[in-house]
Write an enzyme that holds these catalytic residues in place. Structure first.
Site, mmCIF file in Angstrom:
data_model
loop_
_atom_site.group_PDB
_atom_site.id
_atom_site.type_symbol
_atom_site.label_atom_id
_atom_site.label_comp_id
_atom_site.label_asym_id
_atom_site.label_seq_id
_atom_site.Cartn_x
_atom_site.Cartn_y
_atom_site.Cartn_z
ATOM 1 N N SER A 48 0.446 -1.352 0.169
ATOM 2 C CA SER A 48 0.126 0.264 -0.453
ATOM 3 C C SER A 48 0.914 0.986 0.228
ATOM 4 C CB SER A 48 -0.958 -0.215 1.510
ATOM 5 O OG SER A 48 -1.702 0.990 1.466
ATOM 6 N N HIS A 105 -8.336 -4.278 -1.671
ATOM 7 C CA HIS A 105 -6.797 -3.925 -0.869
ATOM 8 C C HIS A 105 -6.422 -4.671 0.107
ATOM 9 C CE1 HIS A 105 -4.009 -1.274 -1.097
ATOM 10 N NE2 HIS A 105 -4.361 -0.276 -0.130
ATOM 11 N N ASP A 106 -7.240 -4.978 0.578
ATOM 12 C CA ASP A 106 -7.332 -6.306 1.878
ATOM 13 C C ASP A 106 -6.265 -7.320 1.901
ATOM 14 O OD1 ASP A 106 -7.992 -4.528 3.863
ATOM 15 O OD2 ASP A 106 -9.693 -5.885 4.886
ATOM 16 N N ASP A 127 -8.683 -4.914 -5.877
ATOM 17 C CA ASP A 127 -8.335 -3.875 -5.569
ATOM 18 C C ASP A 127 -8.824 -3.125 -7.105
ATOM 19 O OD1 ASP A 127 -6.799 -2.231 -3.737
ATOM 20 O OD2 ASP A 127 -4.720 -2.868 -4.255
#
Length: 424
Positions: free
Chosen positions: A163, A369-370, A336
């Site tokens: 990230s 995104h996780d 994502d």
């Protein structure tokens, strides 16, 4: 144990200085002069990347109790996802093997897990608050370089980040191109897109319009924290981390039942409509987040993430990477939408334009995104082989090769949705 080191006077890119910048960090494994791997944490992450045994070969003051939820000496809260946030990836025998590599993770300036930032003590003995200088990703990189110098670490074998930590890793390639052999940017990009910028702006507004924020001056036992604003910012963030598919699978439209969470005020129609599981999830994680993170730090770190642009000062992403003679892995996830596959593909293309050996590894995943946190079986193999063999690693699959992602690197059909470290 977490160690704390002063790196002396530090001048930030904004032009302001602090007389004594303190950095909290952890090291794992033994340094042999050529095996250092810097792991860069994400937006609200900490230096506590793994539960592996920490190194004991540095002279900095040690701070005990990092596994106990709150540090006994500093009072810094390290519970929840701030603890061992990549434990399935970093450790003995894992992808970033601490029996082979000397792993360093540093809490970035502006954060609240022991490094200098708004909640830390300023020159007058009181918390800095919003008098602390604005920070940038470049400041994080320069502070990390300063600390590594004090640890006796010169050239890094690799910098790995997820990230906004991936942005931090990219900044190493641009800022210190001779100081790192391999850079892995996981679920990251060269800059945020406009939609994410706008959501971050709404999250910050939620904090600054909380009356308890009080212009950033809320420290002290007699002053309430802006928990409502910070909780709302966190709810916005969580929606950014998940995908439509993962949210639908985990929560659907199911009702959670009355009284499922706390005493949050309800709107006048709540007596008629259900309190849904997805609301309960957001409320629970927002509440737990306010117990471990600082609102001013959230403002500072989201600004740093929003401002980052790999091309700034260079003209283009390719020009920014032109001096980097190492190798680059860009790893992205199909579900994502925070940092998209397309953004990772563009980054890889710019690196190739700069003649940097590059692989863009795409993982099929619908967990948003996780994914890079909850899918170690997807992240681990390509990272492991990239650290060992660069872009020629066995499990590193460049999308341009037209080869399928290995079965061991595929997303499981059902993976947990949890309280991640992000946005960014």
């Amino acid at each position: 144990m977490t160690a704390v080191e002063s790196v002396g006077e530090f001048r930030f890119e904004c032009g302001e200085s602090v007389p004594d910048l303190t950095l909290a960090y952890e090291t794992y494994g033994e340094f042999d002069g050529d095996n250092a791997v810097l792991v860069c944490h994400a937006l609200t992450g900490s230096q506590h990347v793994s539960s592996a045994p920490r190194s004991e070969d540095h002279d900095a003051d040690a701070v005990g109790g990092s596994d106990a939820g709150k540090d006994a000496d500093t009072g810094v809260q390290t519970a929840g996802q701030a603890r061992a946030w990549w434990d399935d990836v970093v450790g003995p025998g894992k992808a970033i093997d601490t029996t082979e590599y000397y792993v360093v993770c540093v809490n970035v300036p502006g954060s609240c897990y022991g490094s200098s930032g708004p909640p830390s003590e300023g020159p007058d003995g009181e918390p800095w608050g919003t008098d602390f200088p604005p920070v940038t990703v470049g400041d994080w990189t320069r502070a990390q370089r300063r600390l590594l110098d004090r640890l006796g670490v010169g050239r890094l074998h690799a910098v790995v980040g997820g990230s906004v930590g991936g942005m931090n890793a990219l900044d190493w390639a641009a800022r210190y191109p001779d100081d790192v052999r391999r850079v892995a940017a996981v679920a990251a990009a060269a800059r945020l897109d406009t939609q994410c910028l706008s959501l971050d702006a709404i999250a910050r507004r939620a904090i600054t319009t909380d009356p308890n924020w009080n212009g950033g001056d809320y420290y002290g036992a007699d002053r309430p924290n802006p928990d409502d604003g910070l909780a709302q910012a966190r709810r916005i963030g969580h929606v950014m981390y998940l995908s439509k598919a993962s949210m639908g699978r985990k929560f659907g439209r199911r009702a959670a039942g009355r009284g499922a969470f706390g005493d949050a005020p309800s709107d006048p129609t709540a007596r008629f409509f259900p309190y849904r599981e997805v609301e309960s999830y957001l409320d629970y994680n927002a509440d737990s987040f306010t117990g471990r993170f600082d609102a001013n730090s959230y403002l500072y770190l989201t600004r740093a993430m929003d401002e980052y642009d790999l091309a700034a000062g260079h003209g283009s992403d390719a020009e920014a990477l032109a001096a980097f003679e190492g190798e680059l892995l860009s790893l992205s996830f199909t579900g994502d939408w925070h940092f998209t596959v397309e953004q990772s593909r563009a980054l890889a293309g710019a690196a190739r334009d700069a003649d940097v050996p590059t692989a863009h590894h795409v993982v099929e995943s619908d967990h948003g995104h996780d994914a890079f946190l909850v899918e170690p079986e997807s992240v681990g193999p390509p990272l492991r082989d990239f650290l060992a063999d660069g872009v020629d690693g066995r499990a590193v699959r460049d999308e341009d090769e037209g080869e399928p992602v290995e079965e061991e690197s595929r997303s499981p059909e059902r993976a947990p949705v949890h309280a991640s470290l992000f946005p960014g």
